[in-house]
Design a protein around this motif. Structure first.
Motif, PDB file in Angstrom:
ATOM      1  N   PHE A 178       0.941  -1.170  -0.102  1.00  0.00           N
ATOM      2  CA  PHE A 178      -0.015   0.094  -0.006  1.00  0.00           C
ATOM      3  C   PHE A 178       0.749   1.296  -0.013  1.00  0.00           C
ATOM      4  O   PHE A 178       0.378   1.991  -0.654  1.00  0.00           O
ATOM      5  CB  PHE A 178      -1.008  -0.155   1.285  1.00  0.00           C
ATOM      6  N   LEU A 179       2.036   1.186   0.647  1.00  0.00           N
ATOM      7  CA  LEU A 179       2.752   2.397   0.577  1.00  0.00           C
ATOM      8  C   LEU A 179       4.392   1.892   0.760  1.00  0.00           C
ATOM      9  O   LEU A 179       4.709   1.305   1.751  1.00  0.00           O
ATOM     10  CB  LEU A 179       2.703   3.106   2.037  1.00  0.00           C
ATOM     11  N   LYS A 180       5.059   2.182  -0.336  1.00  0.00           N
ATOM     12  CA  LYS A 180       6.329   1.776  -0.541  1.00  0.00           C
ATOM     13  C   LYS A 180       7.296   2.377   0.488  1.00  0.00           C
ATOM     14  O   LYS A 180       6.862   3.659   0.865  1.00  0.00           O
ATOM     15  CB  LYS A 180       7.102   2.285  -1.891  1.00  0.00           C
ATOM     16  N   LYS A 181       8.334   1.781   1.189  1.00  0.00           N
ATOM     17  CA  LYS A 181       9.080   2.145   2.435  1.00  0.00           C
ATOM     18  C   LYS A 181      10.111   3.247   1.773  1.00  0.00           C
ATOM     19  O   LYS A 181      10.161   4.273   2.523  1.00  0.00           O
ATOM     20  CB  LYS A 181       9.816   1.041   2.844  1.00  0.00           C
ATOM     21  N   ASN A 182      10.519   3.123   0.592  1.00  0.00           N
ATOM     22  CA  ASN A 182      11.473   4.259  -0.097  1.00  0.00           C
ATOM     23  C   ASN A 182      10.619   5.435  -0.336  1.00  0.00           C
ATOM     24  O   ASN A 182      11.148   6.777   0.088  1.00  0.00           O
ATOM     25  CB  ASN A 182      12.313   3.968  -0.972  1.00  0.00           C
ATOM     26  N   ILE A 183       9.334   5.445  -0.533  1.00  0.00           N
ATOM     27  CA  ILE A 183       8.354   6.770  -0.619  1.00  0.00           C
ATOM     28  C   ILE A 183       8.321   7.525   0.640  1.00  0.00           C
ATOM     29  O   ILE A 183       8.412   8.487   0.654  1.00  0.00           O
ATOM     30  CB  ILE A 183       7.214   6.387  -1.329  1.00  0.00           C
ATOM     31  N   SER A 184       7.918   6.739   1.579  1.00  0.00           N
ATOM     32  CA  SER A 184       7.561   7.199   2.985  1.00  0.00           C
ATOM     33  C   SER A 184       8.867   7.644   3.594  1.00  0.00           C
ATOM     34  O   SER A 184       8.903   8.727   4.327  1.00  0.00           O
ATOM     35  CB  SER A 184       7.032   6.257   4.058  1.00  0.00           C
ATOM     36  N   ILE A 228      -4.506   6.250   4.249  1.00  0.00           N
ATOM     37  CA  ILE A 228      -4.520   5.715   2.624  1.00  0.00           C
ATOM     38  C   ILE A 228      -6.108   5.000   3.254  1.00  0.00           C
ATOM     39  O   ILE A 228      -6.897   5.256   2.183  1.00  0.00           O
ATOM     40  CB  ILE A 228      -3.645   4.920   2.553  1.00  0.00           C
ATOM     41  N   PHE A 229      -6.331   4.301   3.926  1.00  0.00           N
ATOM     42  CA  PHE A 229      -7.558   3.508   4.227  1.00  0.00           C
ATOM     43  C   PHE A 229      -8.712   4.420   4.651  1.00  0.00           C
ATOM     44  O   PHE A 229      -9.922   4.551   4.067  1.00  0.00           O
ATOM     45  CB  PHE A 229      -7.421   2.514   5.245  1.00  0.00           C
ATOM     46  N   ILE A 230      -8.517   5.435   5.423  1.00  0.00           N
ATOM     47  CA  ILE A 230      -9.500   6.488   5.538  1.00  0.00           C
ATOM     48  C   ILE A 230     -10.056   7.299   4.631  1.00  0.00           C
ATOM     49  O   ILE A 230     -11.225   7.308   4.545  1.00  0.00           O
ATOM     50  CB  ILE A 230      -9.142   7.101   6.875  1.00  0.00           C
ATOM     51  N   ALA A 265     -12.008   4.707   2.254  1.00  0.00           N
ATOM     52  CA  ALA A 265     -13.348   4.690   2.720  1.00  0.00           C
ATOM     53  C   ALA A 265     -14.247   5.950   2.671  1.00  0.00           C
ATOM     54  O   ALA A 265     -15.511   5.838   2.266  1.00  0.00           O
ATOM     55  CB  ALA A 265     -13.261   4.403   4.372  1.00  0.00           C
ATOM     56  N   GLY A 266     -13.675   7.108   2.766  1.00  0.00           N
ATOM     57  CA  GLY A 266     -14.474   8.382   2.449  1.00  0.00           C
ATOM     58  C   GLY A 266     -14.971   8.460   1.168  1.00  0.00           C
ATOM     59  O   GLY A 266     -16.024   8.703   0.900  1.00  0.00           O
ATOM     60  N   CYS A 267     -13.912   8.011   0.100  1.00  0.00           N
ATOM     61  CA  CYS A 267     -14.197   7.917  -1.375  1.00  0.00           C
ATOM     62  C   CYS A 267     -15.388   6.843  -1.588  1.00  0.00           C
ATOM     63  O   CYS A 267     -16.471   7.315  -2.229  1.00  0.00           O
ATOM     64  CB  CYS A 267     -13.163   7.628  -2.203  1.00  0.00           C
ATOM     65  N   LEU A 268     -15.415   5.828  -0.955  1.00  0.00           N
ATOM     66  CA  LEU A 268     -16.611   4.872  -1.060  1.00  0.00           C
ATOM     67  C   LEU A 268     -17.772   5.304  -0.409  1.00  0.00           C
ATOM     68  O   LEU A 268     -18.862   4.981  -1.008  1.00  0.00           O
ATOM     69  CB  LEU A 268     -15.939   3.572  -0.406  1.00  0.00           C
ATOM     70  N   PHE A 289     -15.210  -2.552   6.470  1.00  0.00           N
ATOM     71  CA  PHE A 289     -13.930  -3.214   6.318  1.00  0.00           C
ATOM     72  C   PHE A 289     -12.629  -2.395   6.122  1.00  0.00           C
ATOM     73  O   PHE A 289     -11.593  -2.687   6.685  1.00  0.00           O
ATOM     74  CB  PHE A 289     -14.056  -4.288   4.932  1.00  0.00           C
ATOM     75  N   ILE A 290     -12.841  -1.326   5.319  1.00  0.00           N
ATOM     76  CA  ILE A 290     -11.693  -0.524   4.945  1.00  0.00           C
ATOM     77  C   ILE A 290     -11.370   0.303   6.294  1.00  0.00           C
ATOM     78  O   ILE A 290     -10.199   0.511   6.519  1.00  0.00           O
ATOM     79  CB  ILE A 290     -12.050   0.586   3.807  1.00  0.00           C
ATOM     80  N   LEU A 291     -12.351   0.709   6.925  1.00  0.00           N
ATOM     81  CA  LEU A 291     -11.949   1.436   8.349  1.00  0.00           C
ATOM     82  C   LEU A 291     -11.305   0.429   9.447  1.00  0.00           C
ATOM     83  O   LEU A 291     -10.336   1.177  10.080  1.00  0.00           O
ATOM     84  CB  LEU A 291     -13.224   1.957   8.819  1.00  0.00           C
ATOM     85  N   ILE A 292     -11.625  -0.925   9.483  1.00  0.00           N
ATOM     86  CA  ILE A 292     -11.000  -1.898  10.249  1.00  0.00           C
ATOM     87  C   ILE A 292      -9.555  -1.861   9.944  1.00  0.00           C
ATOM     88  O   ILE A 292      -8.745  -1.842  10.728  1.00  0.00           O
ATOM     89  CB  ILE A 292     -11.769  -3.132  10.291  1.00  0.00           C
ATOM     90  N   LEU A 293      -9.130  -1.924   8.557  1.00  0.00           N
ATOM     91  CA  LEU A 293      -7.875  -1.876   8.140  1.00  0.00           C
ATOM     92  C   LEU A 293      -6.994  -0.779   8.479  1.00  0.00           C
ATOM     93  O   LEU A 293      -5.840  -0.677   8.556  1.00  0.00           O
ATOM     94  CB  LEU A 293      -7.968  -2.086   6.377  1.00  0.00           C
ATOM     95  N   SER A 294      -7.723   0.356   8.587  1.00  0.00           N
ATOM     96  CA  SER A 294      -6.949   1.599   8.942  1.00  0.00           C
ATOM     97  C   SER A 294      -6.678   1.584  10.491  1.00  0.00           C
ATOM     98  O   SER A 294      -5.817   2.264  10.881  1.00  0.00           O
ATOM     99  CB  SER A 294      -8.022   2.737   8.750  1.00  0.00           C
TER     100      SER A 294
END
Length: 246
Positions: free
Chosen positions: A53-59, A116-118, A121-124, A136-141
């Motif tokens: 979901f998020l590359k380490k080098n990017i973060s 990212i997950f929040i 979820a907002g877009c959904l 489900f997406i909020l649980i992942l957050s």
């Protein structure tokens, strides 16, 4: 176990289960099993699923930019308050030391993964998606903030995953989503981490006692060798099941 081993075992377990229970399997089912087989490790900010979901080098790049930006902002605020360059430099240095001790790269990754997950979820919600998919997406957050190998590695998390996936399956008519998703998730625990030396807290949060049926140490030479052997055994079982079925 390593992430790639969990993923491979999840896929093989899905294929074996489809043969044993005579359940049709397709590319989507295999993909779901693969993703859910590594999902429990979302509670580890450096895991393979977190990097998905998020590359380490990017973060890391974002973290450096953020620290530099905070450094510059603190310096200019300090120098606008007083005329001493040296005093401002000392204040900036001390502030950055304090900030870096609290805002580490791992903390920043957790924040970004949750966001990212929040946001998803907002877009959904805006497109009026079904509530169980948003839930489900909020649980992942929340997962990135869990203690590693706690609730995400318990039988209660398996039950929660099955319940939500079943509702999504019924709402969107996705064949066997709950079966293969839960199977992949369970394989991570019962065909993987349960056999490591650290074990898993199967009955968390009722009990945080970790249960172990093995002695494997993740990343060790013997552990890596046994992981390969286990994968070969699963492959052999699949081939045997196919031949026996023929």
């Amino acid at each position: 176990m390593r992430g790639k081993t969990h993923c491979t075992i999840g896929i093989l377990a899905a294929i074996q289960a489809s043969i044993l229970f005579k359940i049709p399997i397709n590319a989507l089912n295999i993909f779901v099993s693969a993703i859910f087989s590594i999902l429990p490790d979302l509670d580890e900010s450096s895991s393979i699923v977190s990097n998905f979901f998020l590359k380490k080098n990017i973060s890391k790049f974002i973290y450096k930019i953020l620290i530099y930006a905070i450094n510059i902002i603190i310096f200019f605020i300090s120098i606008s308050i007083n005329d001493s360059f040296y005093l401002s430099a000392i204040i900036t240095f001390l502030s950055i030391v304090i900030i870096e001790s609290k805002l580490t790269h791992n903390v920043l990754r957790k924040i970004f993964l949750s966001l990212i997950f929040i946001l998803l979820a907002g877009c959904l919600y805006l497109i009026k998606a079904q509530i169980y998919l948003i839930l489900f997406i909020l649980i992942l957050s929340i997962f990135p903030w869990l203690k590693h190998r706690s609730f995400s590695h318990s039988i209660f998390s398996i039950g929660l995953i099955y319940f939500i996936l079943k509702q999504i399956e019924l709402l969107y008519n996705i064949s066997h989503l709950s079966f293969f998703g839960t199977l992949g998730y369970s394989s991570h625990i019962f065909l993987g981490d349960l056999f490591t030396k650290q074990g898993v807290p199967l009955f968390y949060p009722i009990s945080d006692k970790k249960i172990s049926l093995g002695f494997l140490r993740v990343g060790g030479f013997l552990s890596n060798l046994l992981e390969i052997l286990f994968i070969l055994i699963l492959l052999s079982l699949i081939i045997y099941s196919i031949i026996k079925g023929i």
